[in-house]
Every structure is written in C-alpha cells, then in structure tokens.
Design a protein around this motif. Structure first.
Motif, PDB file in Angstrom:
ATOM      1  N   ALA A 149       0.753  -1.291   0.027  1.00  0.00           N
ATOM      2  CA  ALA A 149       0.057  -0.008  -0.124  1.00  0.00           C
ATOM      3  C   ALA A 149       0.729   1.242   0.138  1.00  0.00           C
ATOM      4  O   ALA A 149       0.733   2.212  -0.705  1.00  0.00           O
ATOM      5  CB  ALA A 149      -0.902  -0.009   1.308  1.00  0.00           C
ATOM      6  N   ARG A 150       1.668   1.197   0.979  1.00  0.00           N
ATOM      7  CA  ARG A 150       2.858   2.210   0.686  1.00  0.00           C
ATOM      8  C   ARG A 150       3.405   2.466  -0.494  1.00  0.00           C
ATOM      9  O   ARG A 150       3.641   3.841  -0.847  1.00  0.00           O
ATOM     10  CB  ARG A 150       3.801   2.173   2.082  1.00  0.00           C
ATOM     11  CG  ARG A 150       4.455   3.420   2.471  1.00  0.00           C
ATOM     12  CD  ARG A 150       3.748   4.397   3.046  1.00  0.00           C
ATOM     13  NE  ARG A 150       4.424   5.631   2.949  1.00  0.00           N
ATOM     14  CZ  ARG A 150       3.862   6.833   3.183  1.00  0.00           C
ATOM     15  NH1 ARG A 150       2.534   7.019   2.998  1.00  0.00           N
ATOM     16  NH2 ARG A 150       4.542   7.941   2.926  1.00  0.00           N
ATOM     17  N   ARG A 151       3.992   1.335  -1.147  1.00  0.00           N
ATOM     18  CA  ARG A 151       4.578   1.663  -2.584  1.00  0.00           C
ATOM     19  C   ARG A 151       3.738   2.045  -3.579  1.00  0.00           C
ATOM     20  O   ARG A 151       4.237   2.843  -4.231  1.00  0.00           O
ATOM     21  CB  ARG A 151       5.382   0.385  -2.709  1.00  0.00           C
ATOM     22  CG  ARG A 151       6.485  -0.093  -1.842  1.00  0.00           C
ATOM     23  CD  ARG A 151       7.076  -1.400  -2.271  1.00  0.00           C
ATOM     24  NE  ARG A 151       8.365  -1.800  -1.445  1.00  0.00           N
ATOM     25  CZ  ARG A 151       8.567  -3.120  -0.931  1.00  0.00           C
ATOM     26  NH1 ARG A 151       7.826  -4.105  -1.493  1.00  0.00           N
ATOM     27  NH2 ARG A 151       9.365  -3.433  -0.220  1.00  0.00           N
ATOM     28  N   LEU A 152       2.704   1.376  -3.470  1.00  0.00           N
ATOM     29  CA  LEU A 152       1.685   1.884  -4.379  1.00  0.00           C
ATOM     30  C   LEU A 152       1.333   3.503  -4.434  1.00  0.00           C
ATOM     31  O   LEU A 152       1.165   4.110  -5.285  1.00  0.00           O
ATOM     32  CB  LEU A 152       0.411   1.189  -4.539  1.00  0.00           C
ATOM     33  CG  LEU A 152       0.821  -0.482  -5.096  1.00  0.00           C
ATOM     34  CD1 LEU A 152      -0.520  -1.276  -4.648  1.00  0.00           C
ATOM     35  CD2 LEU A 152       0.957  -0.156  -6.392  1.00  0.00           C
ATOM     36  N   ALA A 153       1.087   3.911  -3.149  1.00  0.00           N
ATOM     37  CA  ALA A 153       0.779   5.149  -2.751  1.00  0.00           C
ATOM     38  C   ALA A 153       1.852   6.256  -3.320  1.00  0.00           C
ATOM     39  O   ALA A 153       1.699   7.010  -4.159  1.00  0.00           O
ATOM     40  CB  ALA A 153       0.363   5.536  -1.364  1.00  0.00           C
ATOM     41  N   THR A 154       2.998   5.644  -3.040  1.00  0.00           N
ATOM     42  CA  THR A 154       4.229   6.465  -3.646  1.00  0.00           C
ATOM     43  C   THR A 154       4.218   6.363  -5.126  1.00  0.00           C
ATOM     44  O   THR A 154       4.517   7.499  -5.812  1.00  0.00           O
ATOM     45  CB  THR A 154       5.637   6.051  -3.064  1.00  0.00           C
ATOM     46  OG1 THR A 154       5.514   6.159  -1.566  1.00  0.00           O
ATOM     47  CG2 THR A 154       6.839   6.724  -3.751  1.00  0.00           C
ATOM     48  N   LEU A 155       3.974   5.475  -5.629  1.00  0.00           N
ATOM     49  CA  LEU A 155       3.926   5.432  -7.359  1.00  0.00           C
ATOM     50  C   LEU A 155       2.850   6.087  -7.591  1.00  0.00           C
ATOM     51  O   LEU A 155       2.969   6.752  -8.833  1.00  0.00           O
ATOM     52  CB  LEU A 155       3.602   3.928  -7.684  1.00  0.00           C
ATOM     53  CG  LEU A 155       3.330   3.662  -9.041  1.00  0.00           C
ATOM     54  CD1 LEU A 155       4.695   3.799  -9.727  1.00  0.00           C
ATOM     55  CD2 LEU A 155       2.868   2.202  -9.204  1.00  0.00           C
ATOM     56  N   VAL A 156       1.767   6.326  -7.203  1.00  0.00           N
ATOM     57  CA  VAL A 156       0.375   7.074  -7.539  1.00  0.00           C
ATOM     58  C   VAL A 156       1.204   8.649  -7.486  1.00  0.00           C
ATOM     59  O   VAL A 156       0.805   9.409  -8.577  1.00  0.00           O
ATOM     60  CB  VAL A 156      -0.708   6.865  -6.745  1.00  0.00           C
ATOM     61  CG1 VAL A 156      -1.546   7.839  -6.870  1.00  0.00           C
ATOM     62  CG2 VAL A 156      -1.307   5.527  -7.092  1.00  0.00           C
TER      63      VAL A 156
END
Length: 196
Positions: A149-156
C-alpha cells in the motif's frame, strides 16, 4: 497539521500564492505579485507572514495539501482506491486544460526550488506524505498489504506529478491519460491479488 487561516486577507494571500506558484514557480512569484493578485492591503503581508516568503510558501503548501487531502478522503469514502485515483487525475486534467497547460502543482513549485528554504521544503515533503497516507489507507482498507500500500501510494503520487510535468511540456493531456490507465490497472491488480 494544517495551518489555520485567521483572516480574510491572509486567506486571499495564501490562495493567490498557490495560484501564482503553480503558474510562475516559487522564484517567479514575489510578495508584490501576491499583494496585487489578492487585493490585500500592502502592509498586511508582513503582518501575516513575519517569516517572509519562506513562511508564505510553507503556509501555502500546507493549505494546498489540505485541499487535496480532503478531496482524496471524500473520494475514498466508499473504500475504492481507484475512485480516489480518478478524482486526483480528473482534478489535474481540469486544472491543466483550464489553464492551457500553464498551471502545475504549487507544492512541486516549492519543492523544486533550491532557494525555497528548509521550512517550505519540509512543508512540501509533509504535503506529499499526507496524500500518500490517504491513498495507502484506502489501499489497506481494500486488503492490500501495508508494504505494498505504501509503495503503491508513492507510485501514484510520483507518477501523477511526473505526468503533470510532461503534459505542461508537451501542451497535451495524453501523458496524464496514459499514466491514469497504467495506475488504474496496477491498483486493480494489487487489489485483486490480495483478494485471493
């Protein structure tokens, strides 16, 4: 923590600074520009921002971050991370098209400037973290692991901010559309994988 705006003239100056930063950058915006754009009394800017332009930038970044954070939270209320993504992209598409690709992110405008100062730069970092936290929480609620979730939020956040720069450089909305499609597919895959 979001800065509380205590007066109408202060509020107008912060909103004007946000608009000016996103079109002219931090260095390209002076106190005189903010006073003229906001219509605030000339002496009031030093009263409201005794820390100078760096304080104005930090307070402007905190205000702009709060506006986007509240919109993301409203969009994510139904528990769908893709709805939050869609809102974020739609808002930027509208800003880019309405400004004829002149307007970017006021937070990036401050973060990208070496002379913005530590307080303003720290406010920009906190702003991005606030947005990432909302997106990560929504992904967690959808069953995605904390790390993913944290990695995907950064990606977004990184992908959309990068797409905004490409759109402005190319005077074309296509990079934002392409990034939106790719991010949507990535989020849906992450959610469905964790649903198994």
């Amino acid at each position: 923590m979001m800065t509380v705006i205590t007066s109408d003239s202060r509020n107008r100056m912060i909103q004007s600074a946000a608009l000016l930063f996103r079109e002219h950058g931090y260095s390209g915006t002076g106190f005189r520009d903010v006073i003229e754009h906001s219509g605030a009394p000339r002496g009031s800017i030093y009263h409201h921002f005794p820390g100078g332009k760096e304080q104005l930038a930090a307070d402007t970044v905190a205000w702009a971050a709060g506006v986007v954070e509240r919109r993301l939270e409203r969009a994510a209320q139904n528990g769908d991370p893709v709805a939050a993504l869609d809102m974020f992209v739609d808002a930027w598409r509208e800003i880019l098209e309405d400004s004829n690709f002149r307007a970017g992110c006021p937070i990036v405008a401050v973060a990208a400037e070496a002379d913005a100062g530590e307080t303003a730069t720290a406010a920009a970092a906190a702003a991005f973290s606030r947005w990432q936290d909302v997106i990560a929480r929504t992904l967690l609620d959808a069953g995605v692991s904390r790390t993913d979730a944290r990695r995907l939020a950064t990606l977004v956040i990184a992908s959309i901010e990068g797409a905004i720069l490409l759109c402005r450089a190319r005077q074309d909305i296509r990079p934002l559309r392409d990034v939106h499609r790719a991010l949507e597919a990535t989020l849906r895959t992450a959610i469905s994988w964790h649903d198994r």
